[in-house]
Design a protein around this motif. Structure first.
Motif, short mmCIF file in Angstrom:
data_model
loop_
_atom_site.label_atom_id
_atom_site.label_comp_id
_atom_site.label_asym_id
_atom_site.label_seq_id
_atom_site.Cartn_x
_atom_site.Cartn_y
_atom_site.Cartn_z
N LEU A 49 -75.90 22.25 -15.43
CA LEU A 49 -75.95 23.47 -14.72
C LEU A 49 -75.13 23.48 -13.51
O LEU A 49 -74.25 24.49 -13.18
N LEU A 50 -75.12 22.20 -12.76
CA LEU A 50 -74.12 22.29 -11.60
C LEU A 50 -72.34 22.25 -12.14
O LEU A 50 -71.83 22.99 -11.44
N VAL A 51 -72.33 21.65 -13.13
CA VAL A 51 -70.91 21.60 -13.63
C VAL A 51 -70.33 22.99 -14.22
O VAL A 51 -69.14 23.33 -13.71
N VAL A 52 -71.17 23.42 -14.66
CA VAL A 52 -70.78 24.87 -15.39
C VAL A 52 -70.59 25.87 -14.20
O VAL A 52 -69.70 26.81 -14.13
N VAL A 53 -71.69 25.92 -13.21
CA VAL A 53 -71.70 26.73 -12.19
C VAL A 53 -70.23 26.68 -11.47
O VAL A 53 -69.73 27.58 -11.10
N ASN A 54 -70.04 25.43 -11.26
CA ASN A 54 -68.78 25.00 -10.26
C ASN A 54 -67.45 25.34 -10.96
O ASN A 54 -66.21 25.75 -10.41
N ALA A 55 -67.44 25.10 -12.37
CA ALA A 55 -66.36 25.41 -13.28
C ALA A 55 -66.05 26.86 -13.05
O ALA A 55 -64.84 27.20 -13.09
N ILE A 56 -66.93 27.70 -13.28
CA ILE A 56 -66.83 29.22 -13.25
C ILE A 56 -66.25 29.85 -12.12
O ILE A 56 -65.57 30.49 -12.05
N ASN A 57 -66.98 29.05 -10.92
CA ASN A 57 -66.70 29.30 -9.27
C ASN A 57 -65.18 28.93 -9.26
O ASN A 57 -64.39 29.94 -8.73
N MET A 58 -64.78 27.82 -9.74
CA MET A 58 -63.17 27.70 -9.94
C MET A 58 -62.42 28.28 -10.35
O MET A 58 -61.13 28.74 -10.04
N LEU A 59 -62.85 28.62 -11.60
CA LEU A 59 -61.79 29.78 -12.55
C LEU A 59 -61.81 31.18 -11.82
O LEU A 59 -60.89 31.69 -12.36
N ASP A 60 -62.52 31.45 -10.85
CA ASP A 60 -62.41 32.90 -10.26
C ASP A 60 -61.20 33.04 -9.41
O ASP A 60 -61.43 33.38 -7.90
N ALA A 64 -62.47 20.18 -0.98
CA ALA A 64 -61.41 21.01 -0.37
C ALA A 64 -60.58 21.85 -1.06
O ALA A 64 -60.54 21.59 -2.34
N ALA A 65 -60.30 23.16 -0.83
CA ALA A 65 -59.76 23.89 -1.49
C ALA A 65 -58.25 23.52 -1.70
O ALA A 65 -57.47 22.96 -0.62
N ASP A 66 -57.74 23.95 -2.80
CA ASP A 66 -56.01 23.77 -2.89
C ASP A 66 -55.70 24.79 -4.11
O ASP A 66 -56.29 25.41 -4.67
N ARG A 67 -54.39 24.75 -4.10
CA ARG A 67 -53.62 25.40 -5.15
C ARG A 67 -52.93 24.78 -6.07
O ARG A 67 -51.93 24.98 -6.76
N GLU A 68 -53.63 23.68 -6.79
CA GLU A 68 -53.22 22.85 -7.69
C GLU A 68 -53.98 23.00 -8.97
O GLU A 68 -53.96 22.07 -9.78
N ARG A 75 -58.53 14.94 -5.47
CA ARG A 75 -58.82 15.35 -3.99
C ARG A 75 -59.43 13.93 -3.27
O ARG A 75 -58.66 13.76 -2.17
N VAL A 76 -60.00 13.39 -4.08
CA VAL A 76 -60.67 12.22 -3.54
C VAL A 76 -59.70 10.96 -3.39
O VAL A 76 -59.46 10.30 -2.51
N LEU A 122 -62.48 20.61 -17.48
CA LEU A 122 -61.64 19.35 -17.01
C LEU A 122 -60.75 19.67 -15.84
O LEU A 122 -60.53 18.64 -15.25
N ASP A 123 -60.51 20.85 -15.47
CA ASP A 123 -59.90 21.17 -14.33
C ASP A 123 -60.60 20.79 -13.28
O ASP A 123 -60.20 20.17 -12.08
N LEU A 124 -61.80 21.09 -13.35
CA LEU A 124 -62.86 20.81 -12.19
C LEU A 124 -63.04 19.17 -12.07
O LEU A 124 -62.80 18.71 -10.69
N VAL A 125 -63.19 18.62 -12.93
CA VAL A 125 -63.31 16.87 -12.84
C VAL A 125 -62.17 16.41 -12.34
O VAL A 125 -61.99 15.73 -11.35
N TRP A 126 -60.71 17.09 -13.00
CA TRP A 126 -59.55 16.58 -12.45
C TRP A 126 -59.16 16.92 -10.72
O TRP A 126 -58.69 16.07 -10.09
#
Length: 274
Positions: free
Chosen positions: A132-143, A253-257, A244-245, A235-239
């Motif tokens: 659930l955490l992965v999908v939530v953050n993947a969609i959030n990042m996709l927005d 941290a937010a970025d444009r990559e 960033r780490v 995959l974009d979320l994991v990468w």
């Protein structure tokens, strides 16, 4: 019904935004616009009203609705006050744990060699929360681009709808929920297609991401199918977290990559990138 309700509520939010000056500022390399980020309010109300009107609420669906509400509230607070990333993650974690406690958990997964694998209880709960955490953050990042998260969600809903109607699956209730999600997104896409007039904000992206992850579980643990449909954002979320780490930054941290940003920077048009 979902299309009409979503479209109408969003039209109302657009009018109220103009009247009461509820604008937010968004900008990219290509444009800077004043735009409301309250689209998630209309999306949440549409899903909640139509789900309650057409779906029998079993304990797992109580978990879905409870988590959906908690994710929406957290996202709305974040849209208004810009919460720290750690606070948002903690809230997401709490919402996922509460939803799982209602019975919204994976239970078993398909064995590629045949049959199913019954997950041990604690592994089941842990994997369900992480999913659930992965999908939530993947969609959030996709927005990040007009129409992108809503378009990906619509594709997921279409595939889940047809999958749920297969004789071997035969889950009409899940098919109904998928159609409700699709209709809600189509009503929103009218306003969010480039150039967008409304954004769903964190209240929408977190909540929609949770609904996707939960529907994948409710539909008989169609985790692999969902992961394939959302393969790029996951995959974009994991990468992004790894990148960033590795650079000594916070994984939040937010970025444009992200992939969609890279496409824009490479000269691809907004609509083609989406």
């Amino acid at each position: 019904i979902a299309v009409t309700l979503s479209w109408g509520l969003l039209a109302g939010i657009k009018c109220l935004t103009a009247k009461y000056n509820w604008w937010g500022q968004t900008s990219t390399h290509h444009d800077a616009r004043k735009i409301t980020r309250l689209g998630g309010v209309a999306i949440w109300l549409t899903l909640l009203i139509v789900f309650l009107g057409f779906i029998d609420i079993t304990p797992p669906l109580q978990g879905l609705l409870t988590g959906m509400i908690l994710m929406f509230v957290m996202g709305l607070v974040d849209d208004i006050y810009n919460l720290p990333a750690v606070v948002k993650l903690g809230w997401q974690l709490a919402a996922a744990i509460i939803a799982v406690s209602f019975g919204l958990h994976i239970g078993q997964v398909t064995n590629p060699l045949g049959g199913v694998i019954i997950l041990p209880l604690w592994w089941d709960y842990i994997l369900s929360v992480l999913w659930l955490l992965v999908v939530v953050n993947a969609i959030n990042m996709l927005d990040g681009l007009d129409g992108l998260s809503a378009g990906a969600t619509s594709i997921f809903a279409i595939i889940l709808f047809f999958l749920s109607l297969f004789v071997i699956v035969n889950q009409p209730a899940t098919a109904t929920m998928a159609v409700i999600l699709l209709g809600t997104m189509l009503g929103y896409l009218y306003w969010n297609w480039h150039p967008a007039k409304i954004f769903m904000g964190d209240s929408g992206s977190n909540m929609v991401g949770f609904v996707i992850g939960a529907l994948a579980i409710v539909s008989g643990a169609k985790i692999a199918t969902t992961a394939l449909v959302l393969g790029f954002p996951i995959l974009d979320l994991v990468w992004a977290a790894y990148r960033r780490v590795r650079q000594g930054k916070s994984p939040f941290a937010a970025d444009r990559e992200h992939l969609h940003h890279r496409l824009l920077d490479a000269g691809v048009s907004h609509r083609n990138a989406v």
